[in-house]
Design a protein around this motif. Structure first.
Motif, mmCIF file in Angstrom:
data_model
loop_
_atom_site.group_PDB
_atom_site.id
_atom_site.type_symbol
_atom_site.label_atom_id
_atom_site.label_comp_id
_atom_site.label_asym_id
_atom_site.label_seq_id
_atom_site.Cartn_x
_atom_site.Cartn_y
_atom_site.Cartn_z
ATOM 1 N N ALA A 48 -40.825 -4.595 -6.459
ATOM 2 C CA ALA A 48 -41.005 -3.948 -5.113
ATOM 3 C C ALA A 48 -40.293 -4.531 -3.980
ATOM 4 C CB ALA A 48 -42.565 -4.012 -4.855
ATOM 5 N N LEU A 49 -39.809 -5.673 -4.241
ATOM 6 C CA LEU A 49 -39.431 -6.481 -3.057
ATOM 7 C C LEU A 49 -37.639 -6.059 -2.955
ATOM 8 C CD1 LEU A 49 -41.140 -9.850 -2.796
ATOM 9 C CD2 LEU A 49 -41.530 -7.819 -1.489
ATOM 10 N N ILE A 50 -37.149 -5.678 -3.786
ATOM 11 C CA ILE A 50 -35.735 -5.338 -3.746
ATOM 12 C C ILE A 50 -35.319 -4.873 -2.434
ATOM 13 C CG2 ILE A 50 -33.904 -4.251 -4.659
ATOM 14 C CD1 ILE A 50 -35.076 -4.983 -7.547
ATOM 15 N N PRO A 51 -35.887 -3.589 -2.239
ATOM 16 C CA PRO A 51 -35.738 -2.841 -0.917
ATOM 17 C C PRO A 51 -35.990 -3.545 0.262
ATOM 18 C CG PRO A 51 -37.239 -1.826 -2.063
ATOM 19 C CD PRO A 51 -36.906 -2.741 -3.000
ATOM 20 N N VAL A 52 -37.113 -4.404 0.234
ATOM 21 C CA VAL A 52 -37.508 -5.257 1.355
ATOM 22 C C VAL A 52 -36.375 -6.121 1.788
ATOM 23 C CG1 VAL A 52 -39.268 -6.541 2.089
ATOM 24 C CG2 VAL A 52 -39.830 -4.622 0.816
ATOM 25 N N ILE A 53 -35.884 -6.853 0.585
ATOM 26 C CA ILE A 53 -35.129 -8.120 0.996
ATOM 27 C C ILE A 53 -33.864 -7.564 1.402
ATOM 28 C CG2 ILE A 53 -34.162 -9.974 -0.177
ATOM 29 C CD1 ILE A 53 -36.317 -10.488 -2.075
ATOM 30 N N THR A 54 -33.348 -6.593 0.825
ATOM 31 C CA THR A 54 -32.229 -6.094 1.392
ATOM 32 C C THR A 54 -32.235 -5.602 3.121
ATOM 33 O OG1 THR A 54 -32.662 -4.012 0.114
ATOM 34 C CG2 THR A 54 -30.763 -5.562 -0.644
ATOM 35 N N SER A 55 -33.474 -5.021 3.357
ATOM 36 C CA SER A 55 -33.780 -4.530 4.594
ATOM 37 C C SER A 55 -33.569 -5.553 5.599
ATOM 38 C CB SER A 55 -34.955 -3.691 4.693
ATOM 39 O OG SER A 55 -35.949 -4.572 4.876
ATOM 40 N N ILE A 56 -34.143 -6.765 5.288
ATOM 41 C CA ILE A 56 -34.192 -8.081 6.089
ATOM 42 C C ILE A 56 -32.812 -8.331 6.590
ATOM 43 C CG2 ILE A 56 -34.591 -10.443 6.082
ATOM 44 C CD1 ILE A 56 -36.755 -10.200 4.191
ATOM 45 N N GLY A 57 -31.728 -7.845 5.846
ATOM 46 C CA GLY A 57 -30.444 -8.345 6.373
ATOM 47 C C GLY A 57 -30.017 -7.264 7.646
ATOM 48 N N THR A 58 -30.453 -6.069 7.536
ATOM 49 C CA THR A 58 -29.998 -5.055 8.829
ATOM 50 C C THR A 58 -30.883 -5.561 9.945
ATOM 51 O OG1 THR A 58 -31.377 -3.511 7.355
ATOM 52 C CG2 THR A 58 -29.093 -3.161 7.307
ATOM 53 N N GLN A 59 -32.337 -6.186 9.366
ATOM 54 C CA GLN A 59 -32.830 -6.487 10.696
ATOM 55 C C GLN A 59 -32.657 -7.423 11.652
ATOM 56 O OE1 GLN A 59 -36.920 -5.943 10.133
ATOM 57 N NE2 GLN A 59 -36.766 -4.523 8.614
ATOM 58 N N PHE A 60 -31.680 -8.278 11.069
ATOM 59 C CA PHE A 60 -30.911 -9.386 11.717
ATOM 60 C C PHE A 60 -30.315 -8.640 13.014
ATOM 61 C CE2 PHE A 60 -30.916 -13.620 11.318
ATOM 62 C CZ PHE A 60 -31.469 -14.067 9.929
ATOM 63 N N GLY A 61 -29.914 -7.455 12.800
ATOM 64 C CA GLY A 61 -29.327 -6.871 14.130
ATOM 65 C C GLY A 61 -30.321 -6.492 15.253
ATOM 66 N N TYR A 62 -31.290 -5.988 14.653
ATOM 67 C CA TYR A 62 -32.434 -5.649 15.563
ATOM 68 C C TYR A 62 -32.585 -7.104 16.270
ATOM 69 C CZ TYR A 62 -36.438 -5.544 17.989
ATOM 70 O OH TYR A 62 -37.522 -5.840 19.094
ATOM 71 N N LEU A 63 -32.798 -8.063 15.704
ATOM 72 C CA LEU A 63 -33.088 -9.402 16.032
ATOM 73 C C LEU A 63 -32.397 -9.725 17.324
ATOM 74 C CD1 LEU A 63 -34.265 -11.920 13.267
ATOM 75 C CD2 LEU A 63 -35.509 -10.800 15.072
ATOM 76 N N LEU A 64 -30.953 -9.412 17.450
ATOM 77 C CA LEU A 64 -30.074 -9.805 18.254
ATOM 78 C C LEU A 64 -30.540 -8.903 19.702
ATOM 79 C CD1 LEU A 64 -26.798 -10.191 16.443
ATOM 80 C CD2 LEU A 64 -27.882 -11.951 17.597
ATOM 81 N N GLY A 65 -30.638 -7.820 19.571
ATOM 82 C CA GLY A 65 -31.075 -6.744 20.401
ATOM 83 C C GLY A 65 -32.337 -7.452 21.253
ATOM 84 N N GLY A 66 -33.559 -7.965 20.044
ATOM 85 C CA GLY A 66 -34.787 -8.133 20.674
ATOM 86 C C GLY A 66 -34.517 -9.553 21.541
ATOM 87 N N ALA A 67 -33.616 -10.263 20.817
ATOM 88 C CA ALA A 67 -33.642 -11.729 21.623
ATOM 89 C C ALA A 67 -33.139 -11.657 22.900
ATOM 90 C CB ALA A 67 -32.355 -12.585 20.626
ATOM 91 N N VAL A 68 -32.404 -10.753 23.521
ATOM 92 C CA VAL A 68 -32.177 -10.706 24.865
ATOM 93 C C VAL A 68 -33.560 -10.832 25.700
ATOM 94 C CG1 VAL A 68 -30.985 -9.305 26.669
ATOM 95 C CG2 VAL A 68 -30.280 -8.908 24.439
ATOM 96 N N LEU A 69 -34.501 -10.039 25.309
ATOM 97 C CA LEU A 69 -35.759 -9.911 26.079
ATOM 98 C C LEU A 69 -36.358 -11.214 25.890
ATOM 99 C CD1 LEU A 69 -36.438 -6.166 25.057
ATOM 100 C CD2 LEU A 69 -36.240 -7.114 27.393
ATOM 101 N N THR A 70 -36.541 -11.679 24.432
ATOM 102 C CA THR A 70 -37.475 -12.829 24.163
ATOM 103 C C THR A 70 -36.636 -13.967 24.978
ATOM 104 O OG1 THR A 70 -37.474 -12.006 22.023
ATOM 105 C CG2 THR A 70 -38.361 -14.148 22.396
#
Lengths: 278, 326
Positions: B244-266
């Motif tokens: 079950a975690l295979i798709p989850v773990i790989t999606s974590i990679g793409t979420q790093f991109g989101y983090l950079l956007g969110g990091a601006v506000l944080t």
């Protein structure tokens, strides 16, 4: 179709909550002049950050305006901006995706490269950079958020067009000698619209968040405009007294975005035949 | 792809409104001075030549100077990038741990209280304006409860001896300074911003884990394992989770991109001296060089992360290795 959806809505609790929240915000936006006697830019007094009272339900904000009317008129601004940005994303992305999907070959390749390229950058940061180029104002926020949102729509539309294009009735339309434009607009696109409803609903939510975030960063232009992100920022600027103002504005953003997300998820369940059977 | 990114970030400098020479010269901005300045900065040469210069300089880590602070951009970035990486990695760890646990709890007993809590958190998480959440938590946890500091990376007055070579403060505290107190101080400052930044990815991860687990738990091999008498916990952990975690773990990679956007506000809320804040400051000041460099670096990083994610699919899921490309 609408009756079908209402029947579905009766069973789907989360979607009900979403519709309720959205209707609440729309009501506030439409009825703003009825709900409050103060305009959003009418200074009431110099008693900044006054506590809520019978006269001013949410007190005054940091500029001496009636906070309740700022929030209510803010619903107008926020909804208008988000709607325009989402429409822009839909049109732009739709155009890109439709042309790419229908034309295929090198046009597809080239256009999808552009989409990939735009997606190779965190979308919120991309919007920040776009505002830098365009200049700071609420209008440019619409442009930036709309353009940034376009690639998602482009991908979806392209996938749909590719699916529909292969159907037999399109082939027969081509056999009848209709022009490409006519086939694309009258025969292919109308059958690609349903999945876009979900995407657009969810897009409204993220557009509101993005606009509020950009406004909060100080990229929103005129700080006196009644917009929730700007109201929030104004409160944030004086943290000791403005906490209440921040709380109210943020709760409004959260509630509205939540509403659109709930409805979007509900719509997806409704349109997805697999979940519908359950 | 990288070439396109470099061209775009190069053109960005020219797309910005305003003339940098006018800003640099201020009062003395006569036509003549401006032309001389433009020549000095190399802005009067043809664009392709300037572009070639930009790329060869960027390759050696030279991004020019900020018009605003007159500091070398590369020097400034050396401090900013690690700050954001520290924050993003901490946030991603938090998000993964909380998100995956929540998702598994919810999937083991669908329609239970846990399931409801998970869905609720997942939904509010993605709908949350994180700058608002950040502010509210700051008021509550840092203000009223006094548990953590309001912002910043560490208390500079209290740790004047701390002058790390790199910007990775936690790493430096542990390995160079060998001071557990200092590391704690840094973690203390990191906790709240990381938690706030983790909200959205956590919500997405929880949701994805739940959906993926539900799907896997429904499959025949799980029923076989259960029929063979494997206890409930090992079924979930050893049999279901792995797939079950295979798709989850790989999606974590793409979420790093989101983090950079969110990091601006944080970063803005918590006064965190990182990359996100740097970009916004450059935008507000229309400071071309820092913006150009940041865009180039972030986009490159993002492309590499996506590439890495694609590769990790085949590493994590052995079935894909033999199937070849889709």
């Amino acid at each position: 179709m609408i009756r079908d959806f209402l029947r579905f809505l009766r069973k789907h609790r989360p979607a009900q909550a979403g519709v309720f929240l959205i209707l609440l915000v729309i009501a506030a936006a439409v009825l703003a002049p009825v709900l409050t006697e103060y305009g959003p830019k009418d200074p009431v007094s110099y008693d900044f950050f006054a506590d809520p009272s019978a006269d001013h339900w949410l007190g005054l904000d940091g500029q001496g305006y009636d906070l309740f009317s700022r929030i209510v008129y803010g619903a107008r601004t926020t909804l208008r901006i988000a709607l325009l940005a989402t429409l822009l994303a839909l049109l732009l992305g739709g155009l890109l995706g439709a042309v790419a999907g229908y034309a295929g070959r090198w046009v597809d390749l080239a256009l999808m490269r552009v989409v990939d390229f735009m997606m190779s950058f965190p979308s919120f940061l991309l919007a920040v950079v776009m505002v830098a180029i365009l200049g700071k104002s609420l209008e440019n926020l619409v442009l930036a958020v709309g353009i940034v949102g376009a690639p998602l729509f482009a991908r979806q539309v392209r996938a749909e067009v590719l699916r529909v294009k292969a159907l037999e009735y399109v082939e027969s339309a081509r056999a009848l000698g209709y022009s490409h434009l006519r086939i694309l607009l009258r025969h292919v696109l109308p059958n690609c619209l349903t999945p876009l409803i979900v995407l657009a609903t969810l897009g409204m939510g993220s557009a509101i968040l993005d606009v509020a975030g950009l406004a909060f960063l100080g990229l929103g232009g005129d700080p006196f405009d009644p917009e929730w992100g700007l109201i929030l920022k104004a409160g944030w600027n004086s943290p000791s007294k403005g906490a209440f103002q921040v709380g109210v504005a943020g709760a409004c953003i959260l509630g509205t975005v939540l509403g659109f997300n709930l409805l979007g998820d509900g719509l997806r369940d409704w349109l997805d035949p697999r979940t519908r059977l359950k | 792809m990288l070439i396109a990114i470099s061209i775009a970030s190069f053109l960005l400098l020219h797309a910005l409104p305003g003339d940098p020479t006018a800003a640099l010269l201020g009062q003395q901005a006569t036509e003549e001075n401006m032309a001389a300045m433009r020549h000095e900065l190399g802005l009067d040469r043809p664009l392709p030549v300037q572009y070639a210069d930009f790329v060869s300089n960027a390759a050696t880590g030279d991004f020019g100077r900020s018009y605003f602070s007159n500091q070398e951009v590369s020097r400034e970035l050396q401090q900013k990038i690690p700050a954001t990486i520290e924050l993003a990695v901490a946030a991603m760890l938090l998000a993964s741990i909380m998100g995956i646990s929540l998702g598994i709890l919810a999937s083991v007993k669908p329609r239970s209280v846990w399931d409801f809590i998970c869905l609720f958190i997942a939904l509010t998480g993605v709908s949350m304006p994180i700058f608002w959440l950040g502010f509210m938590l700051q008021q509550l946890v840092a203000g009223d409860l006094g548990l953590v500091p309001f912002g910043g990376r560490f208390n500079e007055a209290g740790w004047q001896g701390f002058q790390p070579d790199t910007g990775f403060f936690i790493y430096e505290a542990i390995f160079t300074y060998r001071s557990p107190e200092l590391a704690l101080e840094l973690l203390h400052h990191l906790a709240l911003p990381a938690f706030v930044l983790a909200t959205v990815p956590m919500a997405l991860i929880a949701r994805m884990t739940r959906a993926s687990m539900l799907e896997v738990l429904d499959q025949d091999y799980i029923r076989t394992a259960r029929a063979k008498g494997v206890a409930p916990a090992p079924v979930v952990i050893r049999h279901a989770m792995r797939n079950a975690l295979i798709p989850v773990i790989t999606s974590i990679g793409t979420q790093f991109g989101y983090l950079l956007g969110g990091a601006v506000l944080t970063e803005t809320i918590f006064n965190w001296p990182g990359m996100g804040r740097y970009v916004v400051d450059a935008v507000i000041r229309l400071d071309g060089k820092p913006l150009q460099a940041s865009v180039l670096i972030i986009a490159t990083f993002f492309v590499l992360v996506n590439l890495f994610t694609d590769i990790s699919y085949s590493v994590i899921d052995p079935r894909l290795r033999h199937r070849g490309r889709e």
